[in-house]
Design an enzyme around this catalytic site. Structure first.
Site, short mmCIF file in Angstrom:
data_model
loop_
_atom_site.label_atom_id
_atom_site.label_comp_id
_atom_site.label_asym_id
_atom_site.label_seq_id
_atom_site.Cartn_x
_atom_site.Cartn_y
_atom_site.Cartn_z
CG ASN A 137 -15.58 19.89 -9.06
OD1 ASN A 137 -15.80 19.80 -10.23
ND2 ASN A 137 -16.66 20.10 -8.14
CB THR A 196 -20.34 16.29 -6.79
OG1 THR A 196 -21.24 16.80 -7.82
CG2 THR A 196 -21.32 15.92 -5.52
CD GLU A 197 -20.28 21.11 -9.64
OE1 GLU A 197 -19.37 20.33 -9.30
OE2 GLU A 197 -20.04 21.28 -10.97
CG ASN A 198 -24.89 17.84 -6.70
OD1 ASN A 198 -23.81 17.44 -6.83
ND2 ASN A 198 -25.78 16.70 -6.33
CB SER A 217 -21.53 23.33 -2.47
OG SER A 217 -20.74 22.26 -3.36
#
Lengths: 226, 240
Positions: A28, A51-53, A93
């Site tokens: 990340n 990607t954290e979304n 996530s």
């Protein structure tokens, strides 16, 4: 003094950080400067970017006009997908994040303390506070690295004994790549691993807000022109 | 069983003053713009619902969607992780003048609080935020030598979300990163209302592909060509 020393550019700091990412690592990259690390993966290695979304396995930005606004990264910029990409919801996530399933997270910093404490989300009580995923990501990866200028624009050390700004996390950072050096955090102290060849240890120490330890050899920090 | 609703107006009709409303989306991706605008239209016509608490990752961008709700004065409080955007002026001005409340929650904690709310788990421990100002007042406990803080579940009266394909029983699929918070919010609200881009009959979605099972969904309305918040903002759109 470092006035005469050519410090690393942001691209060169990102390049150096990229050299430590193994083939097949799940990574990340924080919003902004850390995103640059993706460009400098060594030949023959391919990391999988998270990607954290809710995307694993994304690639570079699409050509202008080709954006699909359902396909963005945590910085809300349009991205593309690589073969083998996956989508998932936010709880999955952040399970990847907090659960220690990522190999590396690379983040920016306002300050890093010798204890591994990180301040990178707030410069104080002014304005609208916004944290996003910063506090989650510092507990995310097996390795949490920071890339940063060695000192602030005003010349103040960013590697310090104790952070003065609001903390993002406690004891979370394991390695710092700066414009002058590569420093590990071990047992509550800064351990110098690499420094620019033309920079003396004393000059580097003078620009660092806590003691730099040298239990082993210190290599030259060598990066290409970029 | 048919959970379809005849119109957007009908879809947002039951939302009451003071309600907590979860709204799907991360930035513009997944934002149910048509449901939000239908709710604004109802407020402008009737004065209701007002005093809403909105749960979303952000606090609006530009003058459409959640930003437009805030701008029209329907929102008393935002629960979010990142109340900044390309154009956050609407929220920023009200916040700095003390006219809107903010509960700032780390993004992963926000997701997990919603998940917990939907799963019947009243509280949980997380490392996120330990030792920071966002942990103030929260119980701390040590597990296996590490510190964690206790966070509470988050539930809502209504969830407004956007999905890609829905069948009339409420089974849903999503489109790419637009999924984000929606499957969690669908579980955590008393009533979950969905705008779907394509409505199909039961059997129209492969059961292996269902992301949100219809049990979590109370009503669906088809919006065949939904607006993208990002595109609206690039065109400097306002609602109304």
């Amino acid at each position: 003094m470092t006035d005469q020393i050519e410090k690393l550019t942001n691209a060169q700091i990102a390049w150096r950080a990229a050299q430590d990412i193994a083939d097949g690592a799940y990574v990340n990259l924080g919003i902004g400067f850390p995103e640059m690390v993706a460009k400098f993966q060594p030949e023959g290695r391919e990391a999988v970017f998270h990607t954290e979304n809710g995307v694993l396995g994304f690639g570079p930005a699409p050509a202008p006009g080709e954006e699909d606004w359902d396909l963005i990264n945590a910085g809300k910029k349009a991205i593309t997908l690589k073969p083998g990409a996956a989508f998932f919801h936010h709880a999955d996530s952040f399970a990847m994040v907090r659960g220690g399933h990522l190999d590396v997270a690379i983040l920016g910093a306002y300050e890093v303390a010798q204890t591994g404490d990180l301040a990178n989300w707030s410069t104080g009580p002014k304005g609208v506070p916004a944290v996003g995923g910063a506090m989650d990501l510092v507990h995310g990866a097996k390795r949490v690295a920071v890339i940063t200028e060695h000192v602030t624009k005003k010349g103040q050390p960013k590697l310090v004994e104790r952070c003065s700004l609001p903390l993002t996390g406690v004891g979370c950072v394991t390695r710092v790549y700066t414009s002058l050096a590569v420093v590990d955090i071990e047992d509550g102290r800064f351990v110098l691993r690499e420094k620019l060849a033309g920079l003396s240890f004393d000059d580097l120490q003078a620009q660092t807000g806590a003691e730099l330890h040298r239990p082993g050899p210190v290599a030259d920090l060598i990066v290409p022109e970029l | 069983m048919d959970k379809t609703l005849p119109s957007l107006a009908e879809a947002v009709a039951g939302i009451e003053d003071g309600a907590t409303v979860m709204i799907g989306g991360f930035g513009g991706s997944g934002a149910p713009i048509e449901l939000i605008h239908a709710l604004i239209d109802r407020y402008l016509a009737t004065g209701h619902p007002k005093g809403l608490t909105i749960v979303n990752n952000n606090a609006g961008n530009g003058h459409v969607g959640i930003a437009a709700m805030i701008e029209q004065g329907m929102v008393a409080k935002m629960i979010c992780s990142f109340p900044r955007s390309a154009d956050p002026r609407v929220f920023t001005e009200l916040y700095l003048s003390g006219k809107i409340e903010l509960e700032l929650v780390p993004q992963g904690t926000l997701a997990e609080r919603i998940r917990a709310g939907g799963a019947g788990i009243p509280a949980f421990y997380t490392p996120t935020g330990y030792g920071t100002e966002l942990a103030n007042g929260k119980p701390v406990e040590e597990f296996d030598g590490k510190h964690y803080i206790r966070e509470r579940w988050l539930k809502a009266d209504v969830a407004l979300i956007k999905a890609e394909i829905g069948d009339t029983m409420g089974n849903l699929t999503y489109r790419m990163a637009a999924r984000n918070f929606a499957p969690l919010m669908a579980t955590a609200a008393e009533r979950t209302i969905v705008q779907v881009t394509k409505l199909v009959a039961p059997g129209g979605i492969d059961p292996e592909a269902v992301i949100t099972p219809g049990l979590f969904v109370d009503g669906l309305v088809e919006v065949a060509t939904p607006a993208q918040e990002e595109a609206l903002n690039r065109a400097e759109a306002h609602h109304p």
